[in-house]
Design an enzyme around this catalytic site. Structure first.
Site, short mmCIF file in Angstrom:
data_model
loop_
_atom_site.label_atom_id
_atom_site.label_comp_id
_atom_site.label_asym_id
_atom_site.label_seq_id
_atom_site.Cartn_x
_atom_site.Cartn_y
_atom_site.Cartn_z
CE LYS A 196 -1.34 1.03 1.40
NZ LYS A 196 -1.12 0.65 0.00
CE LYS A 249 0.06 -2.43 2.97
NZ LYS A 249 0.05 -2.18 1.56
C1 PBG Z 1 0.76 0.25 -3.06
C2 PBG Z 1 1.00 -0.74 -1.99
C3 PBG Z 1 1.92 -0.59 -0.95
C4 PBG Z 1 1.90 -1.78 -0.24
C5 PBG Z 1 0.96 -2.62 -0.84
N1 PBG Z 1 0.39 -1.94 -1.92
C6 PBG Z 1 2.85 0.51 -0.65
C7 PBG Z 1 2.33 1.86 -0.43
O1 PBG Z 1 1.15 2.08 -0.21
O2 PBG Z 1 3.15 2.76 -0.52
C8 PBG Z 1 2.78 -2.07 0.93
C9 PBG Z 1 3.09 -3.49 1.19
C10 PBG Z 1 4.24 -3.71 2.10
O3 PBG Z 1 4.89 -2.79 2.62
O4 PBG Z 1 4.53 -4.89 2.32
N2 PBG Z 1 -0.48 0.65 -3.34
#
Ligand code: PBG
Length: 324
Positions: A196, A249
């Protein structure tokens, strides 16, 4: 010309193109993210994600039944926590009667066969909007992992099929697996957000849950988008620690990572087409600059072609309608 090989032969008609298409989207490929809020009868559009809604549990159940009837097999739950329940430790995340736990129970009750996946991270519950516990200016790893493991058990108790840690703390997959095992949850899966990246494309999501970081950014835990080799290290470690599914992601700017991960692991690979990627297509379509339906299918097909076995996307419902 006397050409031996004419590549255009296999592109002549829709029928022949369909015969030789290498990548085919199907409803079971999609994971539908859902934003759940308190109340009844609530269905509020997220301003930076037009056509996507935060819903109360009752409305969510109707949505889940529709998704299931369309052939979508899984939902990924996110909840919007009330401000007064937020603190630094994410205490509300462990409330057996919290919004997440009630949502899981209600969905499993209304639609028992759909696979319920739950977001595991502290940001929606944190006064600081960070994925972990804050001490000074630091997001502390080990105390956070303890809470994430308890949170996972709490979701499993409520009936979650798969917990999805999205926090990027070190060692959390092993800690979650051990906590699930010692609580007797031997059938609960883990979908690890393994690679991520610290990405600007999460902006609209943070609007949806009111979870933007109050200070700093997430670069001390989420990955640097300059890195590729590190993504393999992350996914390999998560698989060793017990992840059933690994995730990359975001997607469109990371197709190389998806391919590389797919080539390196022996578990299903999921990819999260995130809120900013959704918003870009929506905004350009609204301006009349892109054909929305074509942009959706081309984007999702490219993610699958890159190697994703599963795609979490806000376009899940649209995509299924478009491909059927
Ligand atoms: C939080 C989380 C995020 C997303 C999924 N879980 C945001 C972040 O890490 O700030 C993002 C999902 C999206 O942008 O569609 N843990």
């Amino acid at each position: 010309m006397h050409l031996i090989r004419r590549n255009r032969i296999l592109r002549q008609t829709p029928a022949i193109r369909a015969m030789v298409a290498e990548t085919i989207l199907r409803p079971a490929d999609f994971i539908a993210p859902l934003f759940i809020t308190e109340g009844t009868g609530v269905r509020e559009e997220i301003s930076s994600m037009q056509g996507y809604y935060r819903m109360s549990i009752d409305k969510t159940l109707l949505e889940v039944k529709e998704l299931w009837s369309l052939g979508i097999k899984s939902v990924l739950l996110f909840i919007k926590c009330k401000d007064e329940l937020k603190d630094n430790m994410g205490t509300e995340a462990l409330n057996p009667n919290g919004l997440m736990q009630r949502s899981i129970k209600a969905i499993k009750n209304a639609c028992p066969d759909i696979v319920v996946m739950t977001d595991v991270a502290l940001d929606p519950f944190s006064t600081y909007g960070h994925d972990g516990i804050v001490e000074g200016n630091e997001i502390v790893n080990d105390p956070t992992v303890e809470v994430l493991a308890q949170m996972s058990v709490s979701h499993a108790e409520a009936g979650a099929d798969i917990v999805a840690p999205s926090d990027m703390m070190d060692g959390r997959i092993l800690a979650i697996r051990e906590a699930l095992e010692s609580s007797g949850f031997t059938k609960t899966g883990i979908m690890a957000y393994s690679a991520k990246y610290a990405s600007c494309f999460y902006g609209p999501f943070r609007d949806a849950l009111d979870s933007a970081p109050g200070f700093g950014d997430k670069k001390t835990y989420q990955m640097d988008y300059a890195n590729r080799v590190e993504a393999i290290k992350e996914v390999m470690m998560d698989v060793e620690e017990g992840a059933d599914i690994v995730m990359v992601k975001p997607t469109m700017a990371y197709l190389d990572i998806i391919r590389e991960v797919r080539n390196n692991v022996d578990v299903p690979v999921s990819a999260y087409h995130v809120s900013g990627e959704y918003a870009m297509i929506k905004a350009a379509a609204k301006m009349g600059w892109l054909d929305e339906n074509k942009a959706i299918i081309e984007s999702l097909t490219s993610i699958k072609r890159a190697g994703a076995d599963l795609i979490a996307t806000y376009f899940a419902k649209d995509a299924v309608k478009l491909i059927s």
